[in-house]
Design a protein around this motif. Structure first.
Motif, PDB file in Angstrom:
ATOM      1  N   LYS A   7       5.038  -3.960  65.368  1.00 51.74           N
ATOM      2  CA  LYS A   7       3.734  -3.973  66.023  1.00 51.74           C
ATOM      3  C   LYS A   7       3.538  -5.333  66.675  1.00 51.74           C
ATOM      4  N   PRO A   8       3.044  -5.354  67.905  1.00 53.27           N
ATOM      5  CA  PRO A   8       2.803  -6.654  68.555  1.00 53.27           C
ATOM      6  C   PRO A   8       1.660  -7.405  67.887  1.00 53.27           C
ATOM      7  N   ARG A   9       1.865  -8.708  67.684  1.00 52.43           N
ATOM      8  CA  ARG A   9       0.823  -9.544  67.078  1.00 52.43           C
ATOM      9  C   ARG A   9       0.065 -10.351  68.120  1.00 52.43           C
ATOM     10  N   LEU A  10       0.670 -10.547  69.295  1.00 53.38           N
ATOM     11  CA  LEU A  10      -0.012 -11.201  70.410  1.00 53.38           C
ATOM     12  C   LEU A  10       0.105 -10.270  71.606  1.00 53.38           C
ATOM     13  N   ILE A  11      -1.035  -9.826  72.138  1.00 56.18           N
ATOM     14  CA  ILE A  11      -1.082  -8.843  73.216  1.00 56.18           C
ATOM     15  C   ILE A  11      -1.754  -9.473  74.428  1.00 56.18           C
ATOM     16  N   ALA A  12      -0.979  -9.703  75.482  1.00 55.45           N
ATOM     17  CA  ALA A  12      -1.503 -10.319  76.702  1.00 55.45           C
ATOM     18  C   ALA A  12      -1.758  -9.235  77.735  1.00 55.45           C
ATOM     19  N   LEU A  13      -2.980  -9.197  78.257  1.00 56.26           N
ATOM     20  CA  LEU A  13      -3.386  -8.127  79.151  1.00 56.26           C
ATOM     21  C   LEU A  13      -3.956  -8.674  80.455  1.00 56.26           C
ATOM     22  N   ASP A  14      -3.375  -8.259  81.558  1.00 54.34           N
ATOM     23  CA  ASP A  14      -3.917  -8.514  82.880  1.00 54.34           C
ATOM     24  C   ASP A  14      -5.240  -7.760  83.025  1.00 54.34           C
ATOM     25  N   VAL A  15      -6.057  -8.169  83.991  1.00 57.68           N
ATOM     26  CA  VAL A  15      -7.351  -7.509  84.195  1.00 57.68           C
ATOM     27  C   VAL A  15      -7.274  -6.436  85.280  1.00 57.68           C
ATOM     28  N   ASP A  16      -7.231  -6.861  86.532  1.00 57.07           N
ATOM     29  CA  ASP A  16      -7.342  -5.924  87.652  1.00 57.07           C
ATOM     30  C   ASP A  16      -6.082  -5.084  87.788  1.00 57.07           C
ATOM     31  N   GLY A  17      -6.243  -3.776  87.641  1.00 56.61           N
ATOM     32  CA  GLY A  17      -5.104  -2.871  87.724  1.00 56.61           C
ATOM     33  C   GLY A  17      -4.455  -2.585  86.387  1.00 56.61           C
ATOM     34  N   THR A  18      -4.931  -3.258  85.329  1.00 56.53           N
ATOM     35  CA  THR A  18      -4.383  -3.029  83.990  1.00 56.53           C
ATOM     36  C   THR A  18      -5.499  -2.614  83.038  1.00 56.53           C
TER      37      THR A  18
END
Length: 266
Positions: A7-18
């Protein structure tokens, strides 16, 4: 990652389009729920965006995020989510970059981030393109400054024309990415990207590199997708972005992100 126990412990998420569907201007209930399931399971969610702090705060509000970190201006600005304030900023000299871009992109207009206030612009941008106050300035006035982010908009040209004009070009003392929706160049300090900023934050948080996840859809997400142990490109992203990822999700309009996150956070 194929290990069922991972399981991922650090999740990086873009904003626009994601996270946010540009067609609606909002984050769907399914996306919001998936993000909170990951947080409730103990994972650290980091918003990683090309937006300024001013443009990111409404996203944090819409997601109901009250803790953690956001990386704005493609990693040049680190934001404390609880305080909704920048805690560290990297800047660069605008003069040499402006000289190069003015020569290579005749007629381009520029916007230099004025942290927490808006942008200094050489001509007015449409109100939905920049966050905060727009204050007119000359190119010479911008050249005297340092900033965390510079935008060049090549009005009247296509993203493909922009890519062709800057193919193989190295701009001085900076990092730059091209937008695949607009004829935009986004410039940040040399060596600064979403990927580099996430690696620095990962080390500070003590999260193992093999426990990282990232999702995005744009050219400014490529370094982040390569940085992550598991990088996910959104389905509507261009081929260059999809090729940098370990997996391609459904498009944002079809809630592609929750379909992936639900694999680990049901």
């Amino acid at each position: 990652m194929t290990d069922a126990a991972w399981k991922p412990r650090l999740i990086a998420l873009d904003v626009d389009g994601t996270l946010l569907n540009p067609d609606t201007g909002h984050i769907s209930a399914a996306v919001k729920a998936a993000v909170h399931r990951a947080i409730d399971a103990g994972s650290q969610v980091v918003i990683a965006t090309g937006r300024t702090v001013l443009g990111t705060v409404p996203v944090l509000d819409e997601l109901d995020l009250t803790s953690g970190f956001a990386l704005c201006s493609n990693g040049a600005v680190l934001v404390d989510v609880a305080a909704r304030e920048a805690v560290s900023t990297e800047t660069f000299e605008l003069a040499p970059v402006l000289a190069e871009l003015s020569a290579r992109l005749p007629g381009a207009i520029f916007a230099a981030e004025n942290l927490g206030v808006g942008n200094l612009v050489t001509a007015e941008f449409p109100p939905n393109q920049l966050e905060g106050e727009q204050r007119l300035a000359t190119v010479d006035e911008l050249a005297a400054l340092r900033a965390p982010r510079l935008i060049a908009s090549w009005i009247g040209h296509s993203p493909d024309e922009l890519e062709e004009r800057l193919a193989g070009v190295e701009l001085p003392s900076c990092t730059f990415t091209l937008d695949h929706y607009e004829p935009w160049v986004t410039v940040t300090p040399k060596g600064v990207s979403k990927g580099s900023a996430l690696e620095k934050l990962r080390a500070e948080l003590g999260v193992p590199g093999e426990d990282t996840f990232a999702a995005g859809d744009g050219g400014n997400d490529i370094e982040m997708l390569r940085w992550a142990a598991h990088g996910v490109a959104m389905g509507q992203g261009p081929e260059l972005v999809r090729a940098a990822a370990d997996e391609v999700a459904g498009p944002v309009a079809e809630d592609g992100l929750p379909a992936v996150l639900d694999r680990w956070f049901r």
